[in-house]
Scaffold this motif. Sequence first.
Motif, PDB file in Angstrom:
ATOM      1  N   THR A 117       0.837  -1.201   0.000  1.00 48.35           N
ATOM      2  CA  THR A 117       0.000   0.000   0.000  1.00 48.35           C
ATOM      3  C   THR A 117       0.872   1.252   0.000  1.00 48.35           C
ATOM      4  OG1 THR A 117      -1.789  -1.162   1.132  1.00 48.35           O
ATOM      5  CG2 THR A 117      -1.804   1.247   1.271  1.00 48.35           C
ATOM      6  N   GLN A 118       1.936   1.252   0.799  1.00 48.57           N
ATOM      7  CA  GLN A 118       2.855   2.398   0.837  1.00 48.57           C
ATOM      8  C   GLN A 118       3.528   2.606  -0.519  1.00 48.57           C
ATOM      9  OE1 GLN A 118       5.567   1.362   3.974  1.00 48.57           O
ATOM     10  NE2 GLN A 118       4.178   2.019   5.608  1.00 48.57           N
ATOM     11  N   ILE A 119       4.012   1.532  -1.102  1.00 50.91           N
ATOM     12  CA  ILE A 119       4.694   1.623  -2.393  1.00 50.91           C
ATOM     13  C   ILE A 119       3.744   2.151  -3.461  1.00 50.91           C
ATOM     14  CG2 ILE A 119       5.722   0.256  -4.267  1.00 50.91           C
ATOM     15  CD1 ILE A 119       6.916  -1.565  -2.046  1.00 50.91           C
ATOM     16  N   LEU A 120       2.536   1.589  -3.534  1.00 50.27           N
ATOM     17  CA  LEU A 120       1.574   2.016  -4.547  1.00 50.27           C
ATOM     18  C   LEU A 120       1.116   3.458  -4.313  1.00 50.27           C
ATOM     19  CD1 LEU A 120      -0.479  -1.272  -4.889  1.00 50.27           C
ATOM     20  CD2 LEU A 120       1.216  -0.348  -6.493  1.00 50.27           C
ATOM     21  N   SER A 121       0.975   3.853  -3.055  1.00 49.52           N
ATOM     22  CA  SER A 121       0.604   5.225  -2.731  1.00 49.52           C
ATOM     23  C   SER A 121       1.699   6.193  -3.180  1.00 49.52           C
ATOM     24  CB  SER A 121       0.359   5.346  -1.228  1.00 49.52           C
ATOM     25  OG  SER A 121       0.077   6.678  -0.874  1.00 49.52           O
ATOM     26  N   GLU A 124       1.495   6.646  -6.890  1.00 49.91           N
ATOM     27  CA  GLU A 124       0.401   7.542  -7.277  1.00 49.91           C
ATOM     28  C   GLU A 124       0.780   9.001  -7.036  1.00 49.91           C
ATOM     29  OE1 GLU A 124      -3.333   6.443  -5.498  1.00 49.91           O
ATOM     30  OE2 GLU A 124      -3.113   4.357  -6.150  1.00 49.91           O
ATOM     31  N   GLU A 125       1.456   9.280  -5.923  1.00 49.32           N
ATOM     32  CA  GLU A 125       1.900  10.643  -5.644  1.00 49.32           C
ATOM     33  C   GLU A 125       2.916  11.111  -6.690  1.00 49.32           C
ATOM     34  OE1 GLU A 125       3.336  10.993  -1.612  1.00 49.32           O
ATOM     35  OE2 GLU A 125       1.465  10.189  -0.800  1.00 49.32           O
ATOM     36  N   GLU A 126       3.832  10.223  -7.071  1.00 47.36           N
ATOM     37  CA  GLU A 126       4.832  10.574  -8.077  1.00 47.36           C
ATOM     38  C   GLU A 126       4.152  10.914  -9.401  1.00 47.36           C
ATOM     39  OE1 GLU A 126       7.483   7.230  -8.282  1.00 47.36           O
ATOM     40  OE2 GLU A 126       8.276   7.603  -6.268  1.00 47.36           O
ATOM     41  N   ARG A 127       3.152  10.134  -9.790  1.00 47.15           N
ATOM     42  CA  ARG A 127       2.427  10.380 -11.040  1.00 47.15           C
ATOM     43  C   ARG A 127       1.645  11.692 -10.990  1.00 47.15           C
ATOM     44  NH1 ARG A 127      -0.034   5.067 -10.810  1.00 47.15           N
ATOM     45  NH2 ARG A 127       1.776   3.749 -10.856  1.00 47.15           N
ATOM     46  N   ALA A 128       1.135  12.023  -9.821  1.00 46.34           N
ATOM     47  CA  ALA A 128       0.361  13.256  -9.669  1.00 46.34           C
ATOM     48  C   ALA A 128       1.229  14.488  -9.862  1.00 46.34           C
ATOM     49  CB  ALA A 128      -0.310  13.292  -8.295  1.00 46.34           C
ATOM     50  N   PHE A 129       2.522  14.388  -9.537  1.00 50.87           N
ATOM     51  CA  PHE A 129       3.427  15.525  -9.665  1.00 50.87           C
ATOM     52  C   PHE A 129       4.076  15.612 -11.039  1.00 50.87           C
ATOM     53  CE2 PHE A 129       3.432  15.166  -4.964  1.00 50.87           C
ATOM     54  CZ  PHE A 129       2.983  16.452  -4.693  1.00 50.87           C
ATOM     55  N   GLN A 130       3.819  14.664 -11.899  1.00 47.86           N
ATOM     56  CA  GLN A 130       4.433  14.691 -13.235  1.00 47.86           C
ATOM     57  C   GLN A 130       3.625  15.498 -14.201  1.00 47.86           C
ATOM     58  OE1 GLN A 130       5.057  10.595 -14.312  1.00 47.86           O
ATOM     59  NE2 GLN A 130       6.857  10.429 -13.006  1.00 47.86           N
TER      60      GLN A 130
END
Length: 130
Positions: A117-121, A124-130
């Motif tokens: 869950t931590q890794i996938l979260s 998702e955060e990394e993708r949101a900042f791209q």
Amino acid sequence: MLKEINSPALRLLFDIGNGISYRYDAHQFLQKVWPYVEHVHVKDGVLEHHEVIYTLPGKGQSKVRECIEWLIDHQYRGILAIEPHLHLIPHLNKQGDENDLIDSYITYGRHLEKLLTQILSNREEERAFQ
């Protein structure tokens, strides 16, 4: 051999925790054998006084997090099977109490779920900042 034969009938079961036992870097090894990995065992541990002490996933030196991140980044679609070795190591004839065994599998599975869950979260955060 795997490269030469290159058949779907001959693939690897990659065990993340075996790097600690056999003194190699599991993450580096995974990158080399990746095309042939069909199944993955999740096991973690630390090396203390030349002996492997098994731990919860992500709490040891096996680079569980890095391996799982690599698998996710490379669209691994297989199963992650837990192999805790906290109370049972059949090939070393080590066996604990049955209740401890059941509890250790439940705890291990929940801990792996939290790590995933931590890794996938984070992804998702990394993708949101791209």
